[in-house]
Design a protein around this motif. Structure first.
Motif, PDB file in Angstrom:
ATOM      1  N   LEU A 251      -4.736  10.892  -0.944  1.00  0.00           N
ATOM      2  CA  LEU A 251      -3.127  10.490  -0.616  1.00  0.00           C
ATOM      3  C   LEU A 251      -3.875   9.081   0.646  1.00  0.00           C
ATOM      4  O   LEU A 251      -3.731   8.354   0.659  1.00  0.00           O
ATOM      5  CB  LEU A 251      -2.607  10.895  -0.387  1.00  0.00           C
ATOM      6  CG  LEU A 251      -1.265  10.423   0.311  1.00  0.00           C
ATOM      7  CD1 LEU A 251       0.522  11.122  -0.503  1.00  0.00           C
ATOM      8  CD2 LEU A 251      -0.568  11.177   1.573  1.00  0.00           C
TER       9      LEU A 251
ATOM     10  N   SER B 239      -6.350   2.073  -6.182  1.00  0.00           N
ATOM     11  CA  SER B 239      -6.866   3.295  -6.270  1.00  0.00           C
ATOM     12  C   SER B 239      -6.445   4.878  -6.774  1.00  0.00           C
ATOM     13  O   SER B 239      -6.955   5.885  -6.719  1.00  0.00           O
ATOM     14  CB  SER B 239      -5.814   2.955  -4.859  1.00  0.00           C
ATOM     15  OG  SER B 239      -4.125   2.890  -5.262  1.00  0.00           O
TER      16      SER B 239
ATOM     17  N   GLY C 281      -5.154   0.997  -0.951  1.00  0.00           N
ATOM     18  CA  GLY C 281      -4.792   0.016  -1.495  1.00  0.00           C
ATOM     19  C   GLY C 281      -4.950  -0.788   0.057  1.00  0.00           C
ATOM     20  O   GLY C 281      -4.104  -2.150  -0.924  1.00  0.00           O
TER      21      GLY C 281
ATOM     22  N   PHE D 179      -0.256   8.853  -6.032  1.00  0.00           N
ATOM     23  CA  PHE D 179       0.311  10.285  -5.962  1.00  0.00           C
ATOM     24  C   PHE D 179       1.130  11.492  -7.134  1.00  0.00           C
ATOM     25  O   PHE D 179       0.225  12.425  -7.315  1.00  0.00           O
ATOM     26  CB  PHE D 179       1.132  10.861  -4.196  1.00  0.00           C
ATOM     27  CG  PHE D 179       1.117  11.896  -3.885  1.00  0.00           C
ATOM     28  CD1 PHE D 179      -0.510  12.534  -3.232  1.00  0.00           C
ATOM     29  CD2 PHE D 179       1.833  12.891  -4.046  1.00  0.00           C
ATOM     30  CE1 PHE D 179      -0.307  13.497  -3.336  1.00  0.00           C
ATOM     31  CE2 PHE D 179       1.799  13.498  -3.429  1.00  0.00           C
ATOM     32  CZ  PHE D 179       1.212  14.590  -3.223  1.00  0.00           C
TER      33      PHE D 179
ATOM     34  N   SER E 260      -6.401   6.753  -1.007  1.00  0.00           N
ATOM     35  CA  SER E 260      -5.307   6.056  -1.905  1.00  0.00           C
ATOM     36  C   SER E 260      -4.800   4.498  -0.785  1.00  0.00           C
ATOM     37  O   SER E 260      -4.935   3.385  -1.696  1.00  0.00           O
ATOM     38  CB  SER E 260      -4.481   6.722  -2.861  1.00  0.00           C
ATOM     39  OG  SER E 260      -5.208   7.636  -3.327  1.00  0.00           O
ATOM     40  N   PHE E 261      -3.970   5.127   0.075  1.00  0.00           N
ATOM     41  CA  PHE E 261      -3.562   4.133   1.245  1.00  0.00           C
ATOM     42  C   PHE E 261      -4.263   2.755   1.525  1.00  0.00           C
ATOM     43  O   PHE E 261      -4.194   1.824   1.527  1.00  0.00           O
ATOM     44  CB  PHE E 261      -2.664   5.057   2.285  1.00  0.00           C
ATOM     45  CG  PHE E 261      -1.779   4.162   2.678  1.00  0.00           C
ATOM     46  CD1 PHE E 261      -0.696   3.853   2.885  1.00  0.00           C
ATOM     47  CD2 PHE E 261      -2.400   3.557   4.942  1.00  0.00           C
ATOM     48  CE1 PHE E 261       0.066   2.367   3.492  1.00  0.00           C
ATOM     49  CE2 PHE E 261      -2.461   2.851   5.077  1.00  0.00           C
ATOM     50  CZ  PHE E 261      -0.459   2.365   4.896  1.00  0.00           C
TER      51      PHE E 261
ATOM     52  N   ALA F 210       0.656  -1.388   0.084  1.00  0.00           N
ATOM     53  CA  ALA F 210       0.370  -0.287   0.093  1.00  0.00           C
ATOM     54  C   ALA F 210       0.937   0.940  -0.188  1.00  0.00           C
ATOM     55  O   ALA F 210       0.688   2.403  -0.326  1.00  0.00           O
ATOM     56  CB  ALA F 210      -0.983   0.025   1.680  1.00  0.00           C
TER      57      ALA F 210
ATOM     58  N   SER G 149      -3.202  -2.759  -6.731  1.00  0.00           N
ATOM     59  CA  SER G 149      -3.417  -1.733  -5.649  1.00  0.00           C
ATOM     60  C   SER G 149      -3.212  -0.370  -6.728  1.00  0.00           C
ATOM     61  O   SER G 149      -3.848   0.751  -6.235  1.00  0.00           O
ATOM     62  CB  SER G 149      -2.357  -1.726  -4.741  1.00  0.00           C
ATOM     63  OG  SER G 149      -2.783  -0.806  -3.852  1.00  0.00           O
TER      64      SER G 149
ATOM     65  N   SER H  52       2.577   1.880  -3.952  1.00  0.00           N
ATOM     66  CA  SER H  52       1.353   2.177  -4.208  1.00  0.00           C
ATOM     67  C   SER H  52       1.140   3.244  -4.356  1.00  0.00           C
ATOM     68  O   SER H  52       0.879   3.743  -5.328  1.00  0.00           O
ATOM     69  CB  SER H  52       0.041   1.154  -4.106  1.00  0.00           C
ATOM     70  OG  SER H  52      -1.120   1.629  -4.280  1.00  0.00           O
ATOM     71  N   THR H  53       0.766   4.034  -2.679  1.00  0.00           N
ATOM     72  CA  THR H  53       0.497   4.999  -2.463  1.00  0.00           C
ATOM     73  C   THR H  53       1.460   6.384  -3.279  1.00  0.00           C
ATOM     74  O   THR H  53       0.826   7.059  -3.959  1.00  0.00           O
ATOM     75  CB  THR H  53       0.510   5.971  -0.822  1.00  0.00           C
ATOM     76  OG1 THR H  53      -0.260   4.395  -0.933  1.00  0.00           O
ATOM     77  CG2 THR H  53      -0.646   6.640  -0.328  1.00  0.00           C
TER      78      THR H  53
ATOM     79  N   MET I  64      -7.583   9.563  -5.871  1.00  0.00           N
ATOM     80  CA  MET I  64      -6.323   9.942  -5.902  1.00  0.00           C
ATOM     81  C   MET I  64      -6.584  10.956  -7.180  1.00  0.00           C
ATOM     82  O   MET I  64      -6.167  12.215  -6.917  1.00  0.00           O
ATOM     83  CB  MET I  64      -5.039   9.620  -6.343  1.00  0.00           C
ATOM     84  CG  MET I  64      -4.098  10.900  -5.952  1.00  0.00           C
ATOM     85  SD  MET I  64      -3.579  10.789  -4.396  1.00  0.00           S
ATOM     86  CE  MET I  64      -3.797  12.710  -4.412  1.00  0.00           C
TER      87      MET I  64
END
Lengths: 223, 229
Positions: B151, B101, B158, B24, B154-155, B16, B97, B19-20, B105
């Motif tokens: 952010l 996500s 994920g 981002f 998305s986390f 996660a 992920s 991926s974040t 974002m």
């Protein structure tokens, strides 16, 4: 000398104006939605005309079929309606924002002078939401003049102020103009204010100039 | 249950987290670029960006297999030229992920940029600031509350990703067993205690994230109230 000859199609009418401005205060006066702000925006380079030309002291800012000079390269100060002070920066940072070199002694001296002339020294560590409308106006003026512009554009600079502060700020603008001696172009829909501030009054309606008046000549004519 | 085996938690945080970061950067860039441009087909591109939001994760997983599978368009190329296999690795979980996500974002960033007072940016430009300086010192800080919300969303998205991950990364204990996968396979194997443990962990993570987001959101509403006065 600022020379503006522009045409631009707006939603309900066609903007078509020609103006020559020396080191004087020109006030654009007219009802809301008559294209006054668009004129300022095209001079600042935020919007572009469809046709025509804009030059300041011989330097072309806009010419037909040429790439317009970006706002960053135009030496124009712009005081936005409601001032557009950066809410996340202190007054001091707002004023210094346009500095190219943070250690430029001449620029720092100019800022010191501006802060002194405008009487905002006690506000430098405050944020815009912590100061009053009149103070915001002074800060915005200092910020716009700190970049040493060759022309100052002011969009309804006093509309958000109460009567007393408004009168004070009008005097301030006149005083600043006396010191800086660059063309000031002010947009307002208040005729009394226009008469008090302007060396020349340009009446605009639906995108075209209705008449150009010199208030001092008018006064002479009365006698 | 061996309570010291925290692999699923660490793996989930790693997947996660990476991926974040990817989402981002790409999401902010895409939203900023598209918020400033008007062109034919912009709506089609935006719809494509948001598509994974409404598709079943299995469909996203299927699409990713077509791309990254051993015989997939990108997968076969990577295998042939670099001897890299994506599927059944933890990085496959990162890709899954990222895809699911990204819409969150993009949507948050897009709203943040479109709701900005553009006079601030224009004021900065008239003061000689380059486009990069305008973005760095005005646009980004003013859009930050919205970007941060994106952010965090998305986390958490994920962290909770299951369907596409399972299809692309599979379930390999110690390698691709993120928390949602660990829960599913624990239940399937009848290990309810283990499943409950991971459920509690992921609910706690999700709940604290939403609590924090709400608190942050309210704080910002108050801040802007002050600004408009």
């Amino acid at each position: 000398m600022l020379e503006v000859h522009i045409q631009k199609q707006l939603a309900h009418f066609r903007l078509d104006v020609s103006l020559k401005v020396k080191d004087e205060i020109v006030v654009l006066v007219g009802p809301s939605g008559s294209g006054k702000t668009t004129i300022l925006n095209t001079i600042a380079g935020i919007e572009h005309p469809d046709a025509g030309s804009i030059t300041l002291n011989g330097q072309p800012y806009f010419q037909e079929n040429r790439r317009p000079l970006p706002p960053q390269k135009r030496n124009v100060g712009y005081l936005f309606q409601d001032y557009a002070l950066f809410p996340h920066m202190t007054v001091d940072k707002n004023i210094r924002f346009g500095l190219k070199n943070k250690n430029d002694q001449d620029a720092l001296f100019l800022i010191k002078k501006l802060v002194h002339v405008l009487g905002i020294g006690h506000l430098t560590h405050k944020y815009p939401h912590q100061i009053s409308g009149g103070e915001k106006q002074r800060v915005a003026l200092a910020r716009a003049l700190a970049t040493e512009p060759a022309l100052l554009l002011l969009d309804e600079p006093l509309s958000a102020l109460d009567q007393d502060t408004r009168r004070e700020c009008q005097d301030e603008l006149l005083r600043l103009h006396d010191i800086w001696k660059i063309p000031f172009m002010i947009v307002t829909h208040d005729l009394a204010e226009a008469k008090k501030l302007g060396d020349t009054l340009v009446h605009i309606k639906k995108g075209s100039i209705q008449k150009v008046v010199d208030p001092s000549a008018q006064k002479l004519n009365c006698f | 249950m061996n309570m010291t085996d925290y692999t699923p938690l660490l793996l989930s945080l790693k997947v996660a987290g990476i991926s974040t970061i990817i989402v981002f950067i790409t999401g902010v860039y895409a939203a900023y670029f598209l918020s400033r441009k008007k062109f034919w087909g912009k709506m089609v591109i935006e719809s494509l960006f948001l598509l994974p939001l409404v598709l079943p994760p299995t469909v996203v997983g299927f699409g990713l297999l077509i791309l990254f599978g051993k015989k997939g368009w990108i997968g076969s190329w990577l295998l042939e030229w670099f001897n890299i296999q994506i599927i059944f690795t933890w990085f496959a979980a990162v890709i899954a992920s990222v895809v699911v996500s990204f819409p969150l974002m993009y949507q948050s960033a897009s709203a943040a940029f479109n709701n900005l007072d553009h006079r601030m940016e224009n004021a900065a430009r008239t003061m000689g600031a380059s486009e990069w300086k305008v973005f760095r010192t005005i646009t980004f800080p003013l859009a930050w509350p919205g970007l941060l919300a994106g952010l965090v969303l998305s986390f958490t998205r994920g962290l909770g990703e299951f369907g596409a991950t399972l299809m692309l990364a599979g379930y390999i204990p110690g390698k691709t067993d993120t928390i949602p996968l660990a829960i599913y396979f624990a239940v399937e194997a009848g290990q309810m205690e283990k499943a409950t443990f991971w459920v509690i962990i992921i609910v706690a993570l999700g709940f604290s994230t939403i609590m924090w987001l709400n608190w942050w959101g309210r704080r910002n509403v108050e801040r802007y109230k002050n600004h408009s006065s």
